[in-house]
Motif scaffolding. Structure first.
Motif, PDB file in Angstrom:
ATOM      1  N   PRO A  22       6.293 -63.279 -58.992  1.00 14.27           N
ATOM      2  CA  PRO A  22       5.602 -62.886 -60.242  1.00 14.27           C
ATOM      3  C   PRO A  22       4.659 -61.698 -60.064  1.00 14.27           C
ATOM      4  O   PRO A  22       4.561 -60.841 -60.950  1.00 14.27           O
ATOM      5  N   THR A  23       3.948 -61.651 -58.924  1.00 10.65           N
ATOM      6  CA  THR A  23       3.055 -60.510 -58.685  1.00 10.65           C
ATOM      7  C   THR A  23       3.851 -59.212 -58.557  1.00 10.65           C
ATOM      8  O   THR A  23       3.427 -58.154 -59.041  1.00 10.65           O
ATOM      9  N   THR A  24       5.014 -59.304 -57.917  1.00  9.76           N
ATOM     10  CA  THR A  24       5.882 -58.132 -57.793  1.00  9.76           C
ATOM     11  C   THR A  24       6.309 -57.651 -59.169  1.00  9.76           C
ATOM     12  O   THR A  24       6.366 -56.446 -59.435  1.00  9.76           O
ATOM     13  N   VAL A  25       6.616 -58.593 -60.063  1.00  7.59           N
ATOM     14  CA  VAL A  25       7.012 -58.240 -61.425  1.00  7.59           C
ATOM     15  C   VAL A  25       5.878 -57.522 -62.137  1.00  7.59           C
ATOM     16  O   VAL A  25       6.081 -56.493 -62.802  1.00  7.59           O
ATOM     17  N   ILE A  39       3.381 -55.856 -60.817  1.00  2.00           N
ATOM     18  CA  ILE A  39       3.198 -54.530 -60.211  1.00  2.00           C
ATOM     19  C   ILE A  39       4.275 -53.573 -60.712  1.00  2.00           C
ATOM     20  O   ILE A  39       3.996 -52.412 -61.027  1.00  2.00           O
ATOM     21  N   GLY A  40       5.495 -54.066 -60.830  1.00  2.00           N
ATOM     22  CA  GLY A  40       6.579 -53.240 -61.337  1.00  2.00           C
ATOM     23  C   GLY A  40       6.325 -52.765 -62.756  1.00  2.00           C
ATOM     24  O   GLY A  40       6.599 -51.603 -63.093  1.00  2.00           O
ATOM     25  N   ARG A  41       5.799 -53.645 -63.583  1.00  2.00           N
ATOM     26  CA  ARG A  41       5.508 -53.269 -64.973  1.00  2.00           C
ATOM     27  C   ARG A  41       4.436 -52.182 -65.035  1.00  2.00           C
ATOM     28  O   ARG A  41       4.521 -51.255 -65.859  1.00  2.00           O
ATOM     29  N   LEU A  42       3.431 -52.278 -64.178  1.00  2.00           N
ATOM     30  CA  LEU A  42       2.371 -51.262 -64.172  1.00  2.00           C
ATOM     31  C   LEU A  42       2.903 -49.934 -63.632  1.00  2.00           C
ATOM     32  O   LEU A  42       2.542 -48.866 -64.141  1.00  2.00           O
ATOM     33  N   LEU A  43       3.748 -49.991 -62.629  1.00  2.00           N
ATOM     34  CA  LEU A  43       4.345 -48.756 -62.118  1.00  2.00           C
ATOM     35  C   LEU A  43       5.206 -48.090 -63.179  1.00  2.00           C
ATOM     36  O   LEU A  43       5.236 -46.862 -63.304  1.00  2.00           O
ATOM     37  N   ALA A  44       5.900 -48.919 -63.973  1.00  2.00           N
ATOM     38  CA  ALA A  44       6.742 -48.378 -65.032  1.00  2.00           C
ATOM     39  C   ALA A  44       5.914 -47.672 -66.103  1.00  2.00           C
ATOM     40  O   ALA A  44       6.418 -46.780 -66.791  1.00  2.00           O
ATOM     41  N   ARG A  45       4.651 -48.061 -66.222  1.00  2.00           N
ATOM     42  CA  ARG A  45       3.761 -47.413 -67.188  1.00  2.00           C
ATOM     43  C   ARG A  45       3.135 -46.150 -66.620  1.00  2.00           C
ATOM     44  O   ARG A  45       2.380 -45.459 -67.314  1.00  2.00           O
ATOM     45  N   LEU A  89       1.210 -45.964 -63.653  1.00  2.00           N
ATOM     46  CA  LEU A  89       0.018 -46.146 -62.845  1.00  2.00           C
ATOM     47  C   LEU A  89       0.330 -45.866 -61.371  1.00  2.00           C
ATOM     48  O   LEU A  89       1.428 -46.138 -60.891  1.00  2.00           O
ATOM     49  N   THR A  90      -0.652 -45.345 -60.651  1.00  2.00           N
ATOM     50  CA  THR A  90      -0.502 -45.095 -59.228  1.00  2.00           C
ATOM     51  C   THR A  90      -0.713 -46.392 -58.447  1.00  2.00           C
ATOM     52  O   THR A  90      -1.176 -47.402 -58.993  1.00  2.00           O
ATOM     53  N   GLN A  91      -0.401 -46.347 -57.153  1.00  2.00           N
ATOM     54  CA  GLN A  91      -0.593 -47.523 -56.311  1.00  2.00           C
ATOM     55  C   GLN A  91      -2.051 -47.959 -56.307  1.00  2.00           C
ATOM     56  O   GLN A  91      -2.353 -49.153 -56.414  1.00  2.00           O
ATOM     57  N   ARG A  92      -2.970 -47.000 -56.211  1.00  2.00           N
ATOM     58  CA  ARG A  92      -4.399 -47.340 -56.203  1.00  2.00           C
ATOM     59  C   ARG A  92      -4.826 -47.929 -57.542  1.00  2.00           C
ATOM     60  O   ARG A  92      -5.591 -48.910 -57.589  1.00  2.00           O
ATOM     61  N   ALA A  93      -4.341 -47.349 -58.642  1.00  2.00           N
ATOM     62  CA  ALA A  93      -4.712 -47.865 -59.962  1.00  2.00           C
ATOM     63  C   ALA A  93      -4.178 -49.274 -60.165  1.00  2.00           C
ATOM     64  O   ALA A  93      -4.852 -50.123 -60.768  1.00  2.00           O
ATOM     65  N   VAL A  94      -2.970 -49.542 -59.663  1.00  2.00           N
ATOM     66  CA  VAL A  94      -2.400 -50.893 -59.769  1.00  2.00           C
ATOM     67  C   VAL A  94      -3.249 -51.884 -58.986  1.00  2.00           C
ATOM     68  O   VAL A  94      -3.559 -52.988 -59.464  1.00  2.00           O
ATOM     69  N   ALA A  95      -3.668 -51.499 -57.775  1.00  2.00           N
ATOM     70  CA  ALA A  95      -4.505 -52.381 -56.956  1.00  2.00           C
ATOM     71  C   ALA A  95      -5.821 -52.699 -57.662  1.00  2.00           C
ATOM     72  O   ALA A  95      -6.281 -53.849 -57.678  1.00  2.00           O
ATOM     73  N   THR A  96      -6.435 -51.669 -58.261  1.00  2.00           N
ATOM     74  CA  THR A  96      -7.690 -51.873 -58.981  1.00  2.00           C
ATOM     75  C   THR A  96      -7.494 -52.771 -60.187  1.00  2.00           C
ATOM     76  O   THR A  96      -8.290 -53.692 -60.437  1.00  2.00           O
TER      77      THR A  96
END
Length: 329
Positions: A271-274, A276-282, A284-291
């Protein structure tokens, strides 16, 4: 004359524009007369009673754009008609190269492909030559296939090999043929291979996985089959005997009913991978996703690595592109 003005034409046109858009004959060097004639022919210079005036290049661009689009349309129409135009030639070639039987319809029709120049039953020729002959034969059979292509492919097959045949497989599917392929589970461990399977599935192909031994076979329109030569797996036999082909189709259908759809082998992501994938699709950078998720960048990087493996993405940009396509598909 080419579609676009050359360097000399561009330079002279710009000189005319800088001079106020007018060119007097007395200001024209003898060496420039051919260039002026070309500009007039293109419509970039308009003759007047006192010389020439510059015309708007936008009109030339619109005209050339229309001509290029018409040219492209004619080429596409020609490309669509070409297979039909070549059909009589193809039929003559196929009649020459198709193995002949014993004179009775459907009896004893089989030919060995060994590429060695020694005849249908010869063992001459190296394995590389034989493999090339097999690939050529299969390529021609796929091009000729009209209704159905069945493929049982045990063992490992690389993404590179699938990529090589991708264009021909997609052409087969787009002309209305069905395509069903059996794989073994280990063959789909490679994400790049899974990506190739997905590209074909997107055009209507079906793929299933059978976790038990089965024999390699390709069947075209239920009338021609290609099976490996027993003594050399780099060589093959083309079978056109109706009874034998029907038997091979029955074996394929039996295995197909016991197999499971290939997409079940992907497994459900965490679920966490899902998320993260949704945020990347929008975007967002790796750092922004982590935040956003309150995770460490290292944890996010691990999930991204799993997503890249799942989608066969070489870079984070490619991964975002794949995810956005899935999100809006």
């Amino acid at each position: 004359m080419t579609d676009e003005p050359g360097p000399a034409e561009r330079a002279l046109y710009l000189d005319v524009v800088r001079a106020g858009g007018r060119l007097r004959p007395e200001d024209l060097a003898p060496a420039d007369r051919a260039t002026v004639a070309a500009l007039v022919a293109r419509g970039l210079l308009t003759p007047t009673a006192t010389g020439y005036t510059a015309a708007n290049p936008r009109a030339l661009g619109d005209r050339l754009g229309t001509e290029l689009r018409l040219r492209a349309t004619r080429l596409l129409v020609h490309a669509e008609r070409l297979p039909g135009t070549l059909q009589p030639l193809s039929q003559a070639y196929e009649a020459l190269h198709r193995p002949s039987g014993s004179g009775e319809e459907g009896a004893g029709d089989a030919a060995r492909l060994d590429g060695g120049g020694g005849g249908a039953g010869a063992g001459a020729g190296g394995a590389g030559v034989g493999a090339a002959a097999v690939r050529q034969c299969i390529s021609e059979l796929i091009a000729e296939c009209q209704e159905e292509f069945l493929a049982a492919r045990p063992g490992h097959h690389s993404a590179e090999a699938l990529q090589t045949s991708l264009a021909q497989d997609l052409a087969l599917l787009r002309r209305g043929c069905s395509m069903r392929t059996l794989h073994q589970p280990g063959a789909l461990d490679d994400p790049a291979t899974l990506r190739q399977v997905a590209l074909r599935s997107g055009e209507g192909a079906e793929a299933r996985v059978l976790a038990e031994p089965y024999e390699r076979v390709l069947v075209f329109d239920r009338s021609v089959a290609v099976i490996p030569a027993v003594e050399d797996r780099n060589r093959a036999t083309v079978v056109t005997d109706r009874t034998t082909v029907a038997y091979l189709v029955a074996q394929f259908e039996r295995d197909w009913t016991r197999a499971t759809p290939a997409d079940r082998n992907l497994g459900a992501p965490h679920p966490t991978t899902v998320r993260i994938g949704r945020l990347l699709a929008r975007g967002l950078t790796q750092r922004a996703v982590a935040t956003r998720l309150g995770l460490s960048e290292r944890t996010v990087a691990g999930h991204i690595a799993r997503l890249r493996e799942r989608y066969g993405a070489q870079t984070l940009f490619h991964l975002g592109w794949y995810l956005r396509g899935e999100r809006h598909g």
